[in-house]
Design a protein around this motif. Structure first.
Motif, PDB file in Angstrom:
ATOM      1  N   SER A 223      36.523  11.714  54.894  1.00  0.00           N
ATOM      2  CA  SER A 223      36.896  11.333  53.521  1.00  0.00           C
ATOM      3  C   SER A 223      38.173  12.009  53.039  1.00  0.00           C
ATOM      4  N   ASN A 224      39.004  12.537  53.961  1.00  0.00           N
ATOM      5  CA  ASN A 224      40.300  13.144  53.619  1.00  0.00           C
ATOM      6  C   ASN A 224      40.176  14.251  52.579  1.00  0.00           C
ATOM      7  N   GLY A 225      39.186  15.121  52.780  1.00  0.00           N
ATOM      8  CA  GLY A 225      39.045  16.276  51.901  1.00  0.00           C
ATOM      9  C   GLY A 225      38.209  16.041  50.669  1.00  0.00           C
ATOM     10  N   GLU A 226      37.776  14.815  50.425  1.00  0.00           N
ATOM     11  CA  GLU A 226      36.942  14.540  49.250  1.00  0.00           C
ATOM     12  C   GLU A 226      35.493  14.902  49.541  1.00  0.00           C
ATOM     13  N   LEU A 227      34.783  15.299  48.469  1.00  0.00           N
ATOM     14  CA  LEU A 227      33.365  15.602  48.627  1.00  0.00           C
ATOM     15  C   LEU A 227      32.594  14.306  48.754  1.00  0.00           C
ATOM     16  N   GLN A 228      31.436  14.383  49.474  1.00  0.00           N
ATOM     17  CA  GLN A 228      30.641  13.190  49.684  1.00  0.00           C
ATOM     18  C   GLN A 228      30.128  12.640  48.363  1.00  0.00           C
ATOM     19  N   ASP A 229      30.051  11.330  48.276  1.00  0.00           N
ATOM     20  CA  ASP A 229      29.576  10.659  47.072  1.00  0.00           C
ATOM     21  C   ASP A 229      28.116  10.979  46.794  1.00  0.00           C
ATOM     22  N   ASN A 230      27.398  11.491  47.824  1.00  0.00           N
ATOM     23  CA  ASN A 230      25.986  11.782  47.657  1.00  0.00           C
ATOM     24  C   ASN A 230      25.759  13.160  47.035  1.00  0.00           C
ATOM     25  N   GLY A 231      26.853  13.840  46.716  1.00  0.00           N
ATOM     26  CA  GLY A 231      26.897  14.866  45.713  1.00  0.00           C
ATOM     27  C   GLY A 231      26.125  16.162  45.818  1.00  0.00           C
TER      28      GLY A 231
ATOM     29  N   ILE B  24      24.375  18.185  51.943  1.00  0.00           N
ATOM     30  CA  ILE B  24      24.415  19.374  51.085  1.00  0.00           C
ATOM     31  C   ILE B  24      24.106  20.610  51.921  1.00  0.00           C
ATOM     32  N   THR B  25      24.442  21.769  51.363  1.00  0.00           N
ATOM     33  CA  THR B  25      24.089  23.043  51.994  1.00  0.00           C
ATOM     34  C   THR B  25      22.679  23.419  51.561  1.00  0.00           C
ATOM     35  N   GLU B  26      22.166  24.499  52.144  1.00  0.00           N
ATOM     36  CA  GLU B  26      20.807  24.954  51.818  1.00  0.00           C
ATOM     37  C   GLU B  26      20.638  25.274  50.336  1.00  0.00           C
ATOM     38  N   ASP B  27      21.746  25.673  49.676  1.00  0.00           N
ATOM     39  CA  ASP B  27      21.645  25.993  48.240  1.00  0.00           C
ATOM     40  C   ASP B  27      22.073  24.824  47.358  1.00  0.00           C
ATOM     41  N   GLY B  28      22.240  23.634  47.947  1.00  0.00           N
ATOM     42  CA  GLY B  28      22.470  22.433  47.141  1.00  0.00           C
ATOM     43  C   GLY B  28      23.912  22.069  46.894  1.00  0.00           C
ATOM     44  N   GLN B  29      24.846  22.749  47.548  1.00  0.00           N
ATOM     45  CA  GLN B  29      26.259  22.423  47.346  1.00  0.00           C
ATOM     46  C   GLN B  29      26.679  21.273  48.266  1.00  0.00           C
ATOM     47  N   PRO B  30      27.573  20.395  47.780  1.00  0.00           N
ATOM     48  CA  PRO B  30      27.971  19.243  48.603  1.00  0.00           C
ATOM     49  C   PRO B  30      28.771  19.674  49.828  1.00  0.00           C
ATOM     50  N   ILE B  31      28.602  18.926  50.900  1.00  0.00           N
ATOM     51  CA  ILE B  31      29.339  19.189  52.137  1.00  0.00           C
ATOM     52  C   ILE B  31      30.459  18.164  52.262  1.00  0.00           C
ATOM     53  N   GLN B  32      31.634  18.660  52.609  1.00  0.00           N
ATOM     54  CA  GLN B  32      32.788  17.766  52.732  1.00  0.00           C
ATOM     55  C   GLN B  32      32.609  16.823  53.911  1.00  0.00           C
TER      56      GLN B  32
ATOM     57  N   LYS C  88      14.659  22.272  43.169  1.00  0.00           N
ATOM     58  CA  LYS C  88      14.213  22.641  44.515  1.00  0.00           C
ATOM     59  C   LYS C  88      13.728  21.406  45.270  1.00  0.00           C
ATOM     60  N   ARG C  89      13.006  20.531  44.559  1.00  0.00           N
ATOM     61  CA  ARG C  89      12.487  19.306  45.181  1.00  0.00           C
ATOM     62  C   ARG C  89      13.633  18.398  45.637  1.00  0.00           C
ATOM     63  N   VAL C  90      14.654  18.245  44.797  1.00  0.00           N
ATOM     64  CA  VAL C  90      15.794  17.389  45.127  1.00  0.00           C
ATOM     65  C   VAL C  90      16.552  17.956  46.331  1.00  0.00           C
ATOM     66  N   ILE C  91      16.755  19.279  46.346  1.00  0.00           N
ATOM     67  CA  ILE C  91      17.451  19.916  47.470  1.00  0.00           C
ATOM     68  C   ILE C  91      16.701  19.657  48.768  1.00  0.00           C
ATOM     69  N   GLN C  92      15.396  19.901  48.754  1.00  0.00           N
ATOM     70  CA  GLN C  92      14.612  19.718  49.967  1.00  0.00           C
ATOM     71  C   GLN C  92      14.662  18.277  50.454  1.00  0.00           C
ATOM     72  N   TRP C  93      14.594  17.346  49.512  1.00  0.00           N
ATOM     73  CA  TRP C  93      14.646  15.923  49.864  1.00  0.00           C
ATOM     74  C   TRP C  93      16.003  15.560  50.481  1.00  0.00           C
ATOM     75  N   LYS C  94      17.093  16.016  49.845  1.00  0.00           N
ATOM     76  CA  LYS C  94      18.430  15.696  50.365  1.00  0.00           C
ATOM     77  C   LYS C  94      18.682  16.350  51.724  1.00  0.00           C
ATOM     78  N   LEU C  95      18.111  17.529  51.934  1.00  0.00           N
ATOM     79  CA  LEU C  95      18.265  18.201  53.223  1.00  0.00           C
ATOM     80  C   LEU C  95      17.581  17.425  54.351  1.00  0.00           C
ATOM     81  N   ASN C  96      16.578  16.627  53.986  1.00  0.00           N
ATOM     82  CA  ASN C  96      15.826  15.850  54.983  1.00  0.00           C
ATOM     83  C   ASN C  96      16.514  14.549  55.392  1.00  0.00           C
ATOM     84  N   LEU C  97      17.390  14.044  54.552  1.00  0.00           N
ATOM     85  CA  LEU C  97      17.904  12.683  54.735  1.00  0.00           C
ATOM     86  C   LEU C  97      18.646  12.475  56.052  1.00  0.00           C
ATOM     87  N   HIS C  98      19.448  13.445  56.461  1.00  0.00           N
ATOM     88  CA  HIS C  98      20.184  13.258  57.717  1.00  0.00           C
ATOM     89  C   HIS C  98      19.251  13.324  58.923  1.00  0.00           C
ATOM     90  N   GLN C  99      18.167  14.150  58.815  1.00  0.00           N
ATOM     91  CA  GLN C  99      17.209  14.223  59.919  1.00  0.00           C
ATOM     92  C   GLN C  99      16.463  12.899  60.057  1.00  0.00           C
TER      93      GLN C  99
END
Length: 438
Positions: free
Chosen positions: A138-146, A126-134, A170-181
Motif C-alpha cells: 500500500s506504499n506506506g499507507e496503513l491497512q484499511d482494516n485499521g 494489527i499488532t498484539e496491542d491493537g495497532q495497525p500493521i502497514q 480486548k474482544r475486538v483485538i483478539q478477533w482481528k488477530l485471528n482473521l489472517h489465521q
C-alpha cells in the motif's frame, strides 16, 4: 452402475486433475433402494410440510444421502429445523436467520471492510496491542482494516465521544488477530476440489468463519473449524444458510475447540475413550498404558475433526450423516431453541412408534435408561472400534506411541464409514453390557 455412481459424485464434488492421484479413494456410492434419494426425501413430507423423520432416518442409516439433497437434509439432522414444522414455519425461520446473519456480517464489515468484499486476509492486520500493521503493497499507507480502539459499530457515546470499553476492545483485538489465521487455513482447506479454485468460494468460507469467530467470543476460531465449515459452503448455496448449518455443527462440536491452560478441548472424550477400551479390551488398554499412551492422545485428530483426515471428502460426509442420523433425537430443535420446554417423554421408552424417530444409537441409550445422563458420543465408540479392529497389530507391532500412530494411519487398511459405525454400535453394546454387570 459403479461407473455411473462415480461419475455422479464427480459432478458434485469435482477433483482438480492435478490432485486426483493424491486424494484418498472414495468408497461411498449412492445405491438405489438404500441411499436417501430426492424422490424419497420429497415423499417424506406431508402436504403442509411436516417431515416423517423416522422414514428418513431409516434410509440414511442404510445408505446415506444423495448429494443433490445432502445440504437440506443435514439442516434437519443438525437440528436447524423441527421435522414437525410446516413449510411456512420453516420459511419464516429461515428468513429471520438470514436477517440475523446479515446483521452480524454488517457489524464485522464496519470493523474490517475486507469481509464481504470477495477477498480474504492472510497477513496480520494489527499488532498484539491493537495497532495497525502497514501493508507492504500500500506504499506506506496503513491497512484499511485499521487500528483497534474501543470503538465498535454500536459503541455507546460519552460527552460526544465514543466511550472506552476495555473488555470490548480486548474482544475486538483478539478477533482481528485471528482473521489472517482463518485466511491461511481457508487456503489450505479442501484444495483438491475444483470448487475452491473460485476466489468467491474461498471468500465465502472465510466470511462465515470470521463472522462466527466474532459472535462466539468464548471459542472464537480454532484450526479444524474450517474442516467442518467447508462442506456447508459447498452443499448450501446461500451463505447465511451455510453459516447456520455450520453454527449447529459447532453446537455439537464446540467443546472440542475449547482449550484452557490446563486442558485441551477433546480431553474429556479421550478420557472416556480410555475408560471404554479399559472395559471392552483390558489387554489392549494395558498395552497402551505400558507404551505411555494411556492418555490416548494418538486419537486426538480423529475426535477433533470427526475423522475428516482418515476419509476422503465424500466418505467423511457420509460418515458424518451416519453419525448424525444414528445420534438423532427428535427433541434436538426444542433443546436448542427452547431448552426449558424440551423434555423427554416418559412414555418414549416403551413406545416403538416414538422410538423410531430416534437414531439407532440414541434409541439404545433410551432403552438402557441413560438418555438423560451425559452419555458417551458415538464418535468415541467409533475410535474404540478402530482400535479393536487393529487389536492384533497394536499388540504385536506397537513398541511405542509413534508405532500406534503409524498403525492407525496406515492407508493400506482402508476404513469403511458404514462398517465403522456398525462396529461402533457393537462396541457400545459390549460396553453397556459389561458396565451393567459391574
Amino acid at each position: 452402475m459403479k461407473n455411473a455412481a462415480s461419475g455422479e459424485l464427480d459432478a458434485f464434488y469435482a477433483t482438480r486433475p492435478e490432485c486426483q492421484g493424491d486424494v484418498p479413494k472414495t468408497r461411498f456410492k449412492p445405491k438405489s433402494g438404500k441411499t436417501l434419494s430426492a424422490r424419497k426425501w420429497h415423499s417424506a413430507f406431508s402436504q403442509d410440510g411436516r417431515l416423517d423423520i423416522a422414514k428418513v432416518l431409516s434410509r440414511i442409516q442404510r445408505g446415506g444421502i444423495h448429494p443433490s439433497i445432502k445440504g437440506v437434509v443435514w439442516e434437519f439432522l443438525l437440528g436447524c429445523f423441527n421435522p414437525d414444522s410446516t413449510f411456512d414455519e420453516r420459511s419464516e425461520l429461515r428468513q429471520c436467520r438470514r436477517e440475523q446473519y446479515g446483521t452480524w456480517k454488517a457489524e464485522c464489515q464496519k470493523m474490517v471492510p475486507t469481509i464481504g468484499s470477495g477477498k480474504i486476509i492472510t497477513a496480520p492486520i494489527i499488532t498484539e496491542d491493537g495497532q495497525p500493521i502497514q501493508d507492504p503493497s500500500s506504499n506506506g499507507e496503513l491497512q484499511d482494516n485499521g487500528a483497534v480502539t474501543s470503538i465498535t459499530p454500536d459503541a455507546p457515546m460519552e460527552n460526544g465521544e465514543p466511550a472506552v470499553d476495555a473488555a470490548l476492545e480486548k474482544r475486538v483485538i483478539q478477533w482481528k488477530l485471528n482473521l489472517h489465521q482463518i485466511g491461511l487455513d481457508v487456503l489450505r482447506t479442501d484444495r483438491s476440489l475444483v470448487f475452491y479454485e473460485s476466489e468467491a468460494n474461498l471468500a465465502k468460507l472465510w466470511d462465515i468463519l470470521a463472522v462466527y469467530a466474532w459472535i462466539d467470543n468464548d471459542v472464537g476460531y480454532v484450526q479444524g473449524m474450517n474442516d467442518f465449515c467447508s462442506p456447508m459452503v459447498i452443499l448450501l448455496e446461500n451463505e447465511a444458510d451455510a453459516f447456520w448449518c455450520f453454527e449447529h455443527v459447532m453446537r455439537r462440536m464446540r467443546a472440542n475447540f475449547r482449550t484452557t491452560t490446563s486442558s485441551i478441548g477433546v480431553q474429556s472424550q479421550l478420557c472416556t475413550l480410555s475408560a471404554v477400551i479399559k472395559v471392552v479390551d483390558p489387554k489392549l488398554h494395558q498395552h497402551l498404558e505400558n507404551l505411555d499412551g494411556g492418555e490416548y492422545l494418538f486419537a486426538f485428530r480423529m475426535l477433533m475433526v470427526l475423522f475428516r483426515r482418515e476419509f476422503s471428502f465424500v466418505d467423511s460426509m457420509y460418515l458424518w450423516e451416519l453419525i448424525w442420523a444414528m445420534e438423532y433425537n427428535p427433541n434436538i430443535f426444542s433443546l436448542y431453541e427452547d431448552p426449558n420446554t424440551a423434555t423427554e417423554s416418559i412414555a418414549t421408552k416403551g413406545n416403538d412408534k416414538l422410538l423410531k424417530k430416534y437414531g439407532k444409537f440414541e434409541r439404545k441409550n433410551i432403552k438402557t435408561g441413560i438418555a438423560d445422563q451425559q452419555h458417551t458420543a458415538l464418535s468415541v465408540f467409533l475410535v474404540a472400534g478402530v482400535l479393536e479392529a487393529k487389536h492384533k497389530r497394536l499388540l504385536k507391532e506397537a513398541k511405542g506411541v509413534d508405532d500406534v500412530v503409524k498403525i492407525l494411519n496406515d492407508t493400506t487398511e482402508k476404513l469403511d464409514a458404514k462398517k465403522a459405525c456398525l462396529d461402533a454400535l457393537k462396541i457400545q453394546k459390549k460396553y453397556l453390557s459389561k458396565t451393567k454387570k459391574q
